[in-house]
Design an enzyme around this catalytic site. Sequence first.
Site, short mmCIF file in Angstrom:
data_model
loop_
_atom_site.label_atom_id
_atom_site.label_comp_id
_atom_site.label_asym_id
_atom_site.label_seq_id
_atom_site.Cartn_x
_atom_site.Cartn_y
_atom_site.Cartn_z
N ASP A 33 26.18 35.31 -26.31
CA ASP A 33 24.97 34.58 -25.77
C ASP A 33 23.79 35.37 -25.56
OD1 ASP A 33 25.16 31.73 -23.45
OD2 ASP A 33 23.32 33.15 -23.42
N GLN A 96 24.85 21.14 -18.82
CA GLN A 96 25.12 21.81 -20.17
C GLN A 96 23.53 21.41 -20.78
OE1 GLN A 96 27.53 18.90 -22.52
NE2 GLN A 96 27.20 20.09 -24.37
N HIS A 102 31.01 24.02 -26.27
CA HIS A 102 31.26 25.40 -26.29
C HIS A 102 31.77 25.73 -25.05
CE1 HIS A 102 27.18 24.31 -24.69
NE2 HIS A 102 27.35 25.38 -23.71
N HIS A 104 32.14 29.17 -22.36
CA HIS A 104 31.56 30.52 -21.93
C HIS A 104 32.62 31.27 -21.60
CE1 HIS A 104 27.28 29.03 -21.27
NE2 HIS A 104 27.89 27.63 -21.24
P1 AMP Z 1 25.28 25.31 -21.62
O1 AMP Z 1 24.02 25.36 -20.82
O2 AMP Z 1 26.58 25.35 -21.02
O3 AMP Z 1 24.68 24.42 -22.68
O4 AMP Z 1 25.09 26.76 -22.55
C1 AMP Z 1 24.39 27.07 -23.49
C2 AMP Z 1 24.26 28.57 -23.52
O5 AMP Z 1 23.53 28.78 -24.90
C3 AMP Z 1 23.67 29.38 -22.76
O6 AMP Z 1 24.16 30.23 -22.02
C4 AMP Z 1 22.29 29.89 -23.43
O7 AMP Z 1 21.91 31.29 -23.09
C5 AMP Z 1 23.01 29.94 -24.73
N1 AMP Z 1 22.05 29.95 -25.89
C6 AMP Z 1 20.96 29.15 -26.19
N2 AMP Z 1 20.64 29.34 -27.32
C7 AMP Z 1 21.09 30.11 -28.01
C8 AMP Z 1 21.23 30.91 -29.13
N3 AMP Z 1 20.05 30.78 -30.18
N4 AMP Z 1 22.03 32.04 -29.40
C9 AMP Z 1 22.83 32.43 -28.52
N5 AMP Z 1 23.17 31.64 -27.36
C10 AMP Z 1 22.09 30.64 -26.91
#
Ligand code: AMP
Length: 137
Positions: A33, A96, A102, A104
Amino acid sequence: MTYDDQNIFARILRNELPAIKVYEDDQVLAFMDIMPQAEGHTLVIPKSPAVTLLDLDPSAAAYTIQIVQKVAKAMEKALDLKGIVLMQLSGTAAGQTVPHVHFHLIPSSVHELGKHAIKMGDHVKIQELADKIKAAL
Ligand code: AMP
């Protein structure tokens, strides 16, 4: 739910955007992340185009969970963890932010977790943690 194939994770899956990957096979990708809520925060995604867990094909969901477990075990070993939070947000109402399903894996405690996807992490540190997890896989 309609799947937007321009979402960030779809673009990572097509290698259009960079990611610090720790595991990949023909069905699943695991990567770090970029805004970690704790050191070692890792994401596991199925390659199937689904927005939320509710849209995901059950067999893809079952396989993805196997990889979630595999990556969690590597994290536990590599980072000497005593506990990991598995978080899955389905729907913007749940918080989300990226519309590709995804999971975590967060080396933290539910009592310590706050708001997420807010603060950029240190790229060098994230890469070091990824190397440790990869070595344990
Ligand atoms: P969610 O809010 O459950 O959709 O989580 C999305 C996650 O993706 C968050 O923890 C972000 O920090 C992470 N995220 C967003 N863009 C990227 C990226 N380019 N590479 C890795 N993680 C990302």
